[in-house]
Design a protein around this motif. Structure first.
Motif, PDB file in Angstrom:
ATOM      1  N   ALA A  51      20.859  84.300  45.317  1.00  0.00           N
ATOM      2  CA  ALA A  51      22.226  84.172  44.222  1.00  0.00           C
ATOM      3  C   ALA A  51      22.763  86.032  44.843  1.00  0.00           C
ATOM      4  N   VAL A  52      23.937  85.758  44.770  1.00  0.00           N
ATOM      5  CA  VAL A  52      24.673  87.490  44.580  1.00  0.00           C
ATOM      6  C   VAL A  52      25.292  87.621  43.442  1.00  0.00           C
ATOM      7  N   THR A  53      24.896  88.977  42.566  1.00  0.00           N
ATOM      8  CA  THR A  53      26.052  88.609  41.511  1.00  0.00           C
ATOM      9  C   THR A  53      27.000  89.789  41.711  1.00  0.00           C
ATOM     10  N   VAL A  54      28.827  89.464  41.452  1.00  0.00           N
ATOM     11  CA  VAL A  54      29.502  90.392  41.401  1.00  0.00           C
ATOM     12  C   VAL A  54      30.229  90.168  40.322  1.00  0.00           C
ATOM     13  N   GLU A  55      29.778  91.812  39.909  1.00  0.00           N
ATOM     14  CA  GLU A  55      30.128  92.115  38.371  1.00  0.00           C
ATOM     15  C   GLU A  55      31.601  93.148  37.882  1.00  0.00           C
ATOM     16  N   LEU A  56      32.356  92.323  37.092  1.00  0.00           N
ATOM     17  CA  LEU A  56      33.174  93.009  36.621  1.00  0.00           C
ATOM     18  C   LEU A  56      33.639  94.098  36.748  1.00  0.00           C
ATOM     19  N   SER A 124      24.328  83.183  56.173  1.00  0.00           N
ATOM     20  CA  SER A 124      23.580  84.592  55.993  1.00  0.00           C
ATOM     21  C   SER A 124      22.733  84.913  56.269  1.00  0.00           C
ATOM     22  N   SER A 125      22.042  84.481  57.805  1.00  0.00           N
ATOM     23  CA  SER A 125      20.748  84.917  57.973  1.00  0.00           C
ATOM     24  C   SER A 125      21.324  86.160  58.643  1.00  0.00           C
ATOM     25  N   ASP A 126      22.401  86.159  59.320  1.00  0.00           N
ATOM     26  CA  ASP A 126      22.815  87.121  60.105  1.00  0.00           C
ATOM     27  C   ASP A 126      23.271  88.825  60.067  1.00  0.00           C
ATOM     28  N   GLU A 127      22.139  89.461  59.641  1.00  0.00           N
ATOM     29  CA  GLU A 127      22.039  90.478  58.538  1.00  0.00           C
ATOM     30  C   GLU A 127      23.359  91.417  59.374  1.00  0.00           C
ATOM     31  N   GLU A 128      24.279  91.204  60.035  1.00  0.00           N
ATOM     32  CA  GLU A 128      25.217  92.489  59.704  1.00  0.00           C
ATOM     33  C   GLU A 128      26.707  91.382  59.015  1.00  0.00           C
ATOM     34  N   GLN A 129      26.274  89.931  59.536  1.00  0.00           N
ATOM     35  CA  GLN A 129      27.515  89.884  58.620  1.00  0.00           C
ATOM     36  C   GLN A 129      27.041  89.730  57.168  1.00  0.00           C
ATOM     37  N   LEU A 130      26.052  89.788  56.970  1.00  0.00           N
ATOM     38  CA  LEU A 130      25.673  89.618  54.660  1.00  0.00           C
ATOM     39  C   LEU A 130      26.141  91.474  55.165  1.00  0.00           C
ATOM     40  N   ASP A 131      25.685  91.734  55.902  1.00  0.00           N
ATOM     41  CA  ASP A 131      26.343  93.004  55.174  1.00  0.00           C
ATOM     42  C   ASP A 131      27.733  93.478  55.034  1.00  0.00           C
ATOM     43  N   PHE A 133      29.770  91.182  54.126  1.00  0.00           N
ATOM     44  CA  PHE A 133      30.275  90.776  53.621  1.00  0.00           C
ATOM     45  C   PHE A 133      29.992  91.666  51.887  1.00  0.00           C
ATOM     46  N   ILE A 134      28.850  91.991  52.068  1.00  0.00           N
ATOM     47  CA  ILE A 134      29.173  92.761  51.153  1.00  0.00           C
ATOM     48  C   ILE A 134      29.574  93.958  50.332  1.00  0.00           C
ATOM     49  N   ALA A 135      30.245  94.474  51.338  1.00  0.00           N
ATOM     50  CA  ALA A 135      30.782  95.673  51.757  1.00  0.00           C
ATOM     51  C   ALA A 135      32.337  95.493  51.209  1.00  0.00           C
ATOM     52  N   GLU A 138      32.251  95.424  47.888  1.00  0.00           N
ATOM     53  CA  GLU A 138      32.603  96.036  46.478  1.00  0.00           C
ATOM     54  C   GLU A 138      33.366  96.916  47.221  1.00  0.00           C
ATOM     55  N   ALA A 139      34.525  96.816  47.898  1.00  0.00           N
ATOM     56  CA  ALA A 139      35.737  97.758  48.124  1.00  0.00           C
ATOM     57  C   ALA A 139      36.989  96.352  47.134  1.00  0.00           C
ATOM     58  N   LEU A 140      36.735  95.262  46.468  1.00  0.00           N
ATOM     59  CA  LEU A 140      37.712  95.025  46.433  1.00  0.00           C
ATOM     60  C   LEU A 140      38.663  95.695  44.646  1.00  0.00           C
ATOM     61  N   GLU A 141      38.879  95.698  44.657  1.00  0.00           N
ATOM     62  CA  GLU A 141      39.980  96.456  43.454  1.00  0.00           C
ATOM     63  C   GLU A 141      39.130  95.302  42.347  1.00  0.00           C
ATOM     64  N   GLY A 142      38.745  95.979  41.493  1.00  0.00           N
ATOM     65  CA  GLY A 142      38.313  95.168  39.723  1.00  0.00           C
ATOM     66  C   GLY A 142      37.134  94.601  40.158  1.00  0.00           C
TER      67      GLY A 142
END
Length: 293
Positions: A51-56, A124-131, A133-135, A138-142
């Protein structure tokens, strides 16, 4: 007369033995395939459980929140997405049980944030793709922050990768060994009929005329073996489903049907191919060598 009966009995026994051998090998391969499908499905399910939590940030408008929702939904690594408001979080029964009313009275406000709860795909098993995606997230406005169990995810993906490799190696080794055994079994069955083949050659029979009944018999043999293997497999799956109902759900009924179809087709193809190879050797062999073989 006795020699004829003995020969017929020997031919019939070799036919039965080779048919049973093909059926048992097909059943074994189908069973291993079923277990591999179930294991792969379970591994994918484990990977999607992260699970990934994206807090706004506080104060976002409905349009801004929907824009973030659309962006996340379009991501290939996102399996499911659900919005969770801070009001829903603070009213959660478990949360209330932990803090009761003292939490709000102490702070004077709800410190929790609206968030999107994501589950990821097997990609998401591809670590580069996952990192990456997370980056991006995190860069999304809001977006205030993104949290997920990074260490647990890495360990899980590494473990799943090892399980898949072991299963593929085991399945590949079993397939090769099974094909070698089947080839030897069918070659022995044809070997027992080498004198009959030679006799037909001596009376002037063409190569195709000699091979045709053997090939037709091999197709029938393969089909019978496939049906027997499928029945054994169906009975085994039914028994497993009665004992462990989750296995059928994990493996999926469609994939089980594909395995059964592969056993039926595989029985015909394997029997026909190995029979053709063995026949070609003895049909082309000189008569004097057949008696010395």
């Amino acid at each position: 007369m006795k020699d004829d009966k003995r020969l017929k009995r020997k031919v019939r026994n070799s036919y039965i033995v080779s048919t049973v051998s093909v059926a048992l090998v097909l059943f074994l391969l189908g069973s291993v395939g079923y277990l591999m499908v179930a294991a792969m499905k379970m591994a994918d399910t484990l990977q999607r459980s992260i699970a990934v939590t994206v807090e706004l940030r506080n104060g976002l408008s409905e349009e801004e929140r929907e824009a973030i929702n659309r962006t996340l939904t379009a991501e290939e690594l996102v399996g499911t997405i659900a919005f969770s408001s801070k009001e829903e979080k603070i009213e959660d029964a478990e949360f209330r049980k932990m803090f009761a009313s003292e939490f709000e009275e102490l702070l004077g406000e709800n410190p929790l944030r609206d968030s999107f709860e994501l589950t990821l795909t097997a990609g998401s098993s591809d670590e580069e793709q996952l990192d990456a995606f997370i980056a991006r997230t995190e860069a999304l406005e809001g977006v205030e922050c993104v949290s997920y169990p990074a260490q647990v995810a890495r360990q899980m993906h590494a473990t799943v990768g090892k399980i898949r490799l072991v299963l593929l190696l085991f399945g590949g080794a079993l397939l090769v060994i099974s094909l070698i055994l089947l080839n030897n079994t069918i070659r022995l069955a044809i070997f027992s009929k080498r004198y009959l083949i030679n006799t037909m050659k001596l009376v002037g029979a063409t190569k195709w005329f000699i091979m045709k009944p053997f090939l037709a018999s091999s197709v029938t043999q393969g089909l019978v073996a496939g049906v027997v293997a499928s029945l054994l497999f169906a009975a085994t799956v039914y028994g497993l489903n009665e004992a462990v109902p989750e296995l059928l759900t994990i493996a999926e009924a469609t994939k089980i049907a594909i395995i059964v179809g592969a056993m039926l087709l595989g029985g015909v193809v394997i029997s026909l191919l190995f029979t053709l190879v063995a026949l070609n050797k003895f049909v082309n062999m000189k008569s004097n060598k057949i008696y010395l073989y």
